[in-house]
Write a protein that holds these residues in place. Structure first.
Motif, PDB file in Angstrom:
ATOM      1  N   UNK A  40       0.732  -1.166   0.120  1.00  0.00           N
ATOM      2  CA  UNK A  40       0.221   0.012  -0.082  1.00  0.00           C
ATOM      3  C   UNK A  40       0.949   1.264   0.041  1.00  0.00           C
ATOM      4  N   UNK A  41       0.749   2.224  -1.139  1.00  0.00           N
ATOM      5  CA  UNK A  41       1.683   3.295  -0.954  1.00  0.00           C
ATOM      6  C   UNK A  41       0.819   4.588  -0.751  1.00  0.00           C
ATOM      7  N   UNK A  42      -0.489   4.571  -0.682  1.00  0.00           N
ATOM      8  CA  UNK A  42      -1.387   5.659  -0.290  1.00  0.00           C
ATOM      9  C   UNK A  42      -2.578   5.116   0.321  1.00  0.00           C
ATOM     10  N   UNK A  43      -2.676   6.227   1.738  1.00  0.00           N
ATOM     11  CA  UNK A  43      -4.099   5.731   2.426  1.00  0.00           C
ATOM     12  C   UNK A  43      -4.702   6.977   2.408  1.00  0.00           C
ATOM     13  N   UNK A  44      -6.133   7.022   2.229  1.00  0.00           N
ATOM     14  CA  UNK A  44      -7.160   8.182   2.293  1.00  0.00           C
ATOM     15  C   UNK A  44      -7.847   8.039   3.261  1.00  0.00           C
ATOM     16  N   UNK A  45      -7.916   8.816   4.036  1.00  0.00           N
ATOM     17  CA  UNK A  45      -8.985   8.596   5.480  1.00  0.00           C
ATOM     18  C   UNK A  45      -9.969   9.780   5.195  1.00  0.00           C
TER      19      UNK A  45
END
Length: 176
Positions: A40-45
């Motif tokens: 996982x290279x990006x997390x959007x919360x």
């Protein structure tokens, strides 16, 4: 039975935990299954939706529902102790396997702007904002609602999947 603490088993795997100060927490019995995740290279919360999107190579690969936020989640974090989860772009900059919560991944908060704003008010911006699992004293289930001091909490199963898939430097975007 420990004095001042009662644990009652309920239907459907839920628990009701009554603590000595009158606080009552409803716990969910288990989290949905989490698939094996790619890197996982990006997390959007999305704070308002209580969702965490996991991205790999520009593709959405999984969404975690019902994440818990700070106990006063609406708005931007400005000061230590305000109970808000910060908004903006951060990176995972530390992995803590010895956390008081079941594993944790630290966000690079505060940035220079948050630090300058707080200092101009004579206050601390706070720090040590993590994506983490449940408290170590909780052997099963998941605390319901927003209960952290500004962190993002997921189930233990979810943080274990994140722990395996999220490297240092992964981007974390937190939106209202």
């Amino acid at each position: 039975m420990m004095r001042g603490r009662r644990i009652l088993l309920g239907l459907g795997g839920a628990l009701l935990l009554a603590l000595a100060g009158g606080a009552v927490w409803l716990l969910r019995g288990s989290a949905p299954d989490v698939p094996e995740l790619p890197r996982i290279d990006r997390i959007v919360i999305h704070k308002g939706a209580r969702e965490m999107e996991l991205w790999s190579g520009g593709k959405l690969v999984h969404t975690m529902q019902g994440v818990a936020l700070g106990n006063a989640p609406v708005g931007q974090k400005h000061f230590e102790g305000d109970g808000k989860t910060p908004e903006g772009r951060y990176a995972i900059d530390f992995r803590n396997g010895e956390s008081s919560y079941h594993l944790s991944l630290r966000l690079s908060y505060p940035d220079a702007a948050a630090t300058a704003f707080a200092k101009a008010q004579g206050r601390s911006p706070g720090g040590e904002i993590y994506i983490h699992g449940q408290p170590n004293w909780l052997s099963l289930g998941r605390l319901k609602g927003d209960w952290t001091q500004g962190c993002v909490a997921v189930s233990n199963q979810e943080i274990e999947a994140l722990w395996r898939a999220v490297p240092l430097g992964a981007v974390v975007d937190v939106t209202a």
